[in-house]
Design an enzyme around this catalytic site. Structure first.
Site, PDB file in Angstrom:
ATOM      1  N   ARG A   1      -8.187 -30.622   1.975  1.00 53.03           N
ATOM      2  CA  ARG A   1      -8.957 -30.056   3.087  1.00 53.03           C
ATOM      3  C   ARG A   1     -10.465 -30.309   2.935  1.00 53.03           C
ATOM      4  O   ARG A   1     -11.158 -30.637   3.892  1.00 53.03           O
ATOM      5  CB  ARG A   1      -8.689 -28.534   3.098  1.00 53.03           C
ATOM      6  CG  ARG A   1      -8.755 -27.911   4.463  1.00 53.03           C
ATOM      7  CD  ARG A   1      -8.328 -26.446   4.361  1.00 53.03           C
ATOM      8  NE  ARG A   1      -9.476 -25.555   4.515  1.00 53.03           N
ATOM      9  CZ  ARG A   1     -10.100 -25.338   5.663  1.00 53.03           C
ATOM     10  NH1 ARG A   1      -9.726 -25.952   6.757  1.00 53.03           N
ATOM     11  NH2 ARG A   1     -11.126 -24.508   5.724  1.00 53.03           N
TER      12      ARG A   1
ATOM     13  N   ARG B   1      -8.738 -27.096  14.778  1.00 54.73           N
ATOM     14  CA  ARG B   1      -8.815 -27.055  13.304  1.00 54.73           C
ATOM     15  C   ARG B   1      -9.940 -26.127  12.892  1.00 54.73           C
ATOM     16  O   ARG B   1     -10.963 -26.047  13.583  1.00 54.73           O
ATOM     17  CB  ARG B   1      -9.129 -28.432  12.740  1.00 54.73           C
ATOM     18  CG  ARG B   1      -8.063 -29.441  12.992  1.00 54.73           C
ATOM     19  CD  ARG B   1      -7.076 -29.469  11.855  1.00 54.73           C
ATOM     20  NE  ARG B   1      -5.924 -30.262  12.250  1.00 54.73           N
ATOM     21  CZ  ARG B   1      -4.781 -30.276  11.598  1.00 54.73           C
ATOM     22  NH1 ARG B   1      -4.634 -29.565  10.516  1.00 54.73           N
ATOM     23  NH2 ARG B   1      -3.781 -31.016  12.036  1.00 54.73           N
TER      24      ARG B   1
ATOM     25  N   ASN C   1     -18.496 -23.366  20.213  1.00 57.19           N
ATOM     26  CA  ASN C   1     -17.043 -23.358  20.406  1.00 57.19           C
ATOM     27  C   ASN C   1     -16.708 -22.604  21.686  1.00 57.19           C
ATOM     28  O   ASN C   1     -17.434 -21.699  22.089  1.00 57.19           O
ATOM     29  CB  ASN C   1     -16.378 -22.649  19.215  1.00 57.19           C
ATOM     30  CG  ASN C   1     -14.861 -22.639  19.322  1.00 57.19           C
ATOM     31  OD1 ASN C   1     -14.237 -23.668  19.607  1.00 57.19           O
ATOM     32  ND2 ASN C   1     -14.253 -21.475  19.103  1.00 57.19           N
ATOM     33  N   THR C   2     -15.603 -23.009  22.303  1.00 52.49           N
ATOM     34  CA  THR C   2     -15.106 -22.227  23.428  1.00 52.49           C
ATOM     35  C   THR C   2     -13.761 -21.632  23.042  1.00 52.49           C
ATOM     36  O   THR C   2     -12.928 -22.299  22.431  1.00 52.49           O
ATOM     37  CB  THR C   2     -15.040 -23.066  24.709  1.00 52.49           C
ATOM     38  OG1 THR C   2     -14.408 -22.285  25.723  1.00 52.49           O
ATOM     39  CG2 THR C   2     -14.297 -24.370  24.542  1.00 52.49           C
ATOM     40  N   HIS C   3     -13.578 -20.346  23.376  1.00 51.40           N
ATOM     41  CA  HIS C   3     -12.390 -19.614  22.928  1.00 51.40           C
ATOM     42  C   HIS C   3     -11.804 -18.823  24.097  1.00 51.40           C
ATOM     43  O   HIS C   3     -12.543 -18.117  24.806  1.00 51.40           O
ATOM     44  CB  HIS C   3     -12.788 -18.668  21.782  1.00 51.40           C
ATOM     45  CG  HIS C   3     -11.633 -17.875  21.273  1.00 51.40           C
ATOM     46  ND1 HIS C   3     -10.722 -18.384  20.367  1.00 51.40           N
ATOM     47  CD2 HIS C   3     -11.210 -16.610  21.569  1.00 51.40           C
ATOM     48  CE1 HIS C   3      -9.804 -17.476  20.119  1.00 51.40           C
ATOM     49  NE2 HIS C   3     -10.069 -16.397  20.833  1.00 51.40           N
TER      50      HIS C   3
END
Ligand code: GRF
Length: 193
Positions: free
Chosen positions: A63, A89, A105-107
């Site tokens: 990772r 991810r 980010n869009t959530h």
């Protein structure tokens, strides 16, 4: 404002941004679109003539090394901001640190309610009557960064996960484009001074 957009799926949010840029509605340049797997989002970018890159977890031993490879791929395009538009991810603290305060980010929920990968399902299961979408800054904790903008979406009695998510995504595309436009105006002002 120069951005790199990261996607994992159908890329309808990306398409809304591509359209807004093409139609000169926002002062944004999409330097590249990246993904963690082949997906429709990447195809949308290619169709729009935008450079793309793919950094697959399976091509890296762990990772941490995948995160460094992704970081380098993004850094190569020297973005002012990085947009996670349906990028499914979780990046590590080193990646967040490399672009500190510059990842958006869009959530699909009204954070801090329903963080995580199943926000729409979780909201339905909880029986909320209103959910929505949040555009926020990314910090090392998942879905926990400062909120930039939110829009509410009512839950209807006959909603299932797909129907509700589609209505959320309609609101999400609009909110995302508006928020990017506002960030671009703010960065232009900053440059002017
Ligand atoms: C969006 O609702 C995003 O918030 C969520 O997954 C969806 C991606 O949609 N994480 P698309 O790939 O932009 O169509």
């Amino acid at each position: 404002m120069r951005i790199v957009v990261m996607v994992s799926g159908s890329g309808t949010n990306l398409q809304a941004v591509l359209d807004a840029v093409r139609e000169d509605r926002i002062d944004v340049e999409i330097a590249a679109v990246g993904a963690d797997k082949p997906c429709t989002g990447l195809e949308r970018a290619q169709a729009a003539g935008v450079e793309t890159f793919l950094v697959r977890p399976g091509d890296h031993p762990d990772r941490a090394q995948w995160n460094r490879a992704l970081q380098r791929a993004v850094e190569d395009h020297a973005p002012d901001r990085v947009l996670f538009a349906g990028f499914m991810r979780i990046v590590d603290a080193g990646f967040v640190e490399a672009f500190a305060g510059r990842i958006v980010n869009t959530h699909p929920s009204l954070l801090p309610s329903f963080p995580g990968a199943h926000a729409v399902r979780d909201a339905l299961a909880h029986g909320v009557k209103v959910t929505g979408v949040t555009v926020h800054e990314v910090v090392a904790d998942v879905d926990a960064g400062p909120i930039l903008a939110q829009a509410a979406v009512p839950v209807l009695t006959d909603d299932d996960e797909d129907r509700l998510h589609e209505r959320i995504k309609a609101a999400e595309r609009e909110l995302l484009v508006d928020t990017l436009g506002a960030l671009a105006r703010r960065s232009a002002l900053h440059d002017a001074w």
